[in-house]
Design an enzyme around this catalytic site. Structure first.
Site, PDB file in Angstrom:
ATOM      1  N   HIS A  45      -3.767  -9.839   3.863  1.00 48.02           N
ATOM      2  CA  HIS A  45      -5.144 -10.074   4.292  1.00 48.02           C
ATOM      3  C   HIS A  45      -5.066 -11.068   5.446  1.00 48.02           C
ATOM      4  O   HIS A  45      -4.961 -12.267   5.246  1.00 48.02           O
ATOM      5  CB  HIS A  45      -5.984 -10.645   3.146  1.00 48.02           C
ATOM      6  N   LYS A  98      -2.594  -1.731   7.496  1.00 48.31           N
ATOM      7  CA  LYS A  98      -4.036  -1.513   7.585  1.00 48.31           C
ATOM      8  C   LYS A  98      -4.673  -2.397   8.644  1.00 48.31           C
ATOM      9  O   LYS A  98      -5.567  -1.959   9.386  1.00 48.31           O
ATOM     10  CB  LYS A  98      -4.670  -1.786   6.220  1.00 48.31           C
ATOM     11  N   HIS A 131      -2.979   2.333  -5.964  1.00 45.21           N
ATOM     12  CA  HIS A 131      -3.543   1.187  -5.251  1.00 45.21           C
ATOM     13  C   HIS A 131      -3.897   0.066  -6.220  1.00 45.21           C
ATOM     14  O   HIS A 131      -3.962  -1.108  -5.837  1.00 45.21           O
ATOM     15  CB  HIS A 131      -4.792   1.607  -4.467  1.00 45.21           C
ATOM     16  N   TYR A 138       0.483 -20.577  11.536  1.00 44.65           N
ATOM     17  CA  TYR A 138       0.857 -21.660  10.626  1.00 44.65           C
ATOM     18  C   TYR A 138       1.060 -21.122   9.206  1.00 44.65           C
ATOM     19  O   TYR A 138       2.056 -21.431   8.554  1.00 44.65           O
ATOM     20  CB  TYR A 138      -0.240 -22.721  10.621  1.00 44.65           C
ATOM     21  N   ARG A 155      -1.873  -3.306  -6.638  1.00 45.73           N
ATOM     22  CA  ARG A 155      -2.168  -4.522  -5.883  1.00 45.73           C
ATOM     23  C   ARG A 155      -3.076  -5.463  -6.674  1.00 45.73           C
ATOM     24  O   ARG A 155      -2.843  -6.670  -6.740  1.00 45.73           O
ATOM     25  CB  ARG A 155      -2.812  -4.154  -4.539  1.00 45.73           C
ATOM     26  N   ARG A 167       0.827  -1.205   0.000  1.00 45.85           N
ATOM     27  CA  ARG A 167       0.000   0.000   0.000  1.00 45.85           C
ATOM     28  C   ARG A 167       0.867   1.264   0.000  1.00 45.85           C
ATOM     29  O   ARG A 167       2.043   1.232   0.375  1.00 45.85           O
ATOM     30  CB  ARG A 167      -0.932   0.002   1.207  1.00 45.85           C
TER      31      ARG A 167
END
Length: 406
Positions: free
Chosen positions: A360, A271, A334, A370, A337, A244
């Site tokens: 995310h 974020k 942006h 994990y 992405r 970002r």
């Protein structure tokens, strides 16, 4: 009088369900919603109880096909066999073969000789990454239009609208193949298309580039940028890392691990407020080494043009893109992405690895730990592949093969 295709097409929906008679106990049932299905009203050979067997939806099932299926059902009745129970038993006996994933894999193999290797790899990758994890283990006859709708919304929410469209088309082809195999009666994707507005209208997304030609042009444009040197290099790092704006603009030298080729972004600049590790490709390392050689007196890798104690302003990157010839309808920072994520999804990279690189964050704490451990090495390979791929597209080359992932 026998029915005709035109008569079925013109049959209006009414306030109550009604049937059109084709003769010999074959009917077309018209529902208030407008749905039209071929049915057979019969009595069970053993009990005499009235039953209804549905052959499928019109026009997914043609009138000719319905009549052939009806003839087969009548033959079973003549032998004392309930065609409805016979159909049910056949599905149960071949349940393993009737899973969506099994049918889809058969469909892929059936078409493989007619496709290029790239097309096969792309179609297989889309199904593997976007479809199999969610409906692959479901019996294909039990998959509803709502299942498909949820699946497409999941893809759409990531900003990959074109991928959602293509996945929708692939699923529809698999379902139609299953109809051909007589494993299902209709394609549920068709119902979703009628129920929803076009995917492009459901949400406004940031402008991004999608085609290999456009991506190659972007890489050339950034390398040829004639504005401020720091802005140029920040844009390039932003593209290669698809991070970002605030993450790139606030990048500090202390966050860069030159030995391990990693960029460790602190939680306060993320974020999701979780620290994030970005594996750095050879191309990014070269850029950072070149910038570091300037010896500018700042903690920031890409300090403000006006003060080395401050970061670049929020609008700097988009202003630079306009200066490079891209309108706001064509591309925004942006959008880097979405450009990178779409390219990786299209080339078959695992969704979990891409999503982790996009930061995310997985809400399940144990699973998150994990994923962090298992995906870092794969992300390292993926980021180098992407940088090499972009450079290859810049030079007008062909798609480079995937690295093997663990």
């Amino acid at each position: 009088m026998l029915l005709t295709v035109k008569k079925i097409e013109r049959a209006p929906a009414k306030s109550r369900t009604y049937d059109l008679n084709d003769g010999n106990a074959l009917y077309v049932r018209i529902k208030p919603t407008g749905g039209k299905s071929f049915i057979y009203r019969f009595r069970r050979p053993d009990t005499g109880k009235q039953r209804v067997l549905t052959y499928g939806m019109f026009p997914d099932i043609s009138l000719k096909e319905a009549r052939l299926m009806h003839a087969e059902a009548k033959a079973l009745i003549a032998k004392g066999i309930d065609p409805s129970e016979n159909k049910k038993q056949n599905r149960i006996q071949s349940s393993g073969e009737n899973l969506f994933k099994s049918i889809a894999e058969q469909w892929l193999e059936r078409n493989k000789p007619d496709w290029s290797q790239k097309t096969y790899r792309t179609n297989s990758g889309r199904l593997t990454n976007h479809v199999f994890p969610y409906i692959g283990s479901m019996p294909i006859a039990e998959i509803s239009a709502q299942n498909i709708l949820t699946l497409l919304h999941r893809i759409e929410s990531k900003g990959t609208i074109e991928t959602a469209r293509r996945v929708s088309s692939l699923c529809s082809q698999v379902f139609r193949y299953a109809v051909f195999l007589d494993k299902i009666e209709y394609d549920p994707v068709q119902r979703v298309k009628k129920a929803l507005p076009p995917l492009s209208k459901t949400k406004k997304h940031r402008a991004y580039l999608n085609s290999p030609k456009e991506i190659g042009g972007l890489v050339r444009a950034l390398e040829g940028y004639t504005g401020h040197y720091i802005v140029k290099q920040a844009l390039r790092v932003g593209l290669y890392t698809f991070t970002r704006s605030i993450e790139v603009r606030g990048m500090e030298w202390d966050e860069v691990d030159f030995e391990n080729k990693e960029w460790r972004i602190p939680a306060e600049r993320m974020k999701m407020k979780e620290p994030h590790i970005v594996p750095l490709s050879r191309q990014v390392m070269d850029i950072l080494t070149e910038v570091k050689a300037l010896n500018h007196p700042s903690n920031y890798v890409f300090p403000s043009i006006f003060s080395t104690a401050k970061i670049l302003s929020e609008n700097t990157f988009n202003v630079a893109l306009r200066r490079s010839g891209y309108t706001k309808e064509q591309l925004c920072f942006h959008g880097f992405r979405a450009t990178c994520a779409t390219r990786l999804y299209e080339q078959g990279w695992a969704g979990d690895v891409i999503e982790r690189q996009l930061a995310h964050v997985e809400r399940n704490g144990v699973k998150a730990s994990y994923n962090h451990a298992t995906h870092l090495e794969n992300r390292r390979k993926m980021m180098q592949w992407l940088a090499d791929d972009f450079d290859n597209l810049r030079d007008g080359g062909k798609v480079i093969p995937l690295y093997k992932t663990a």
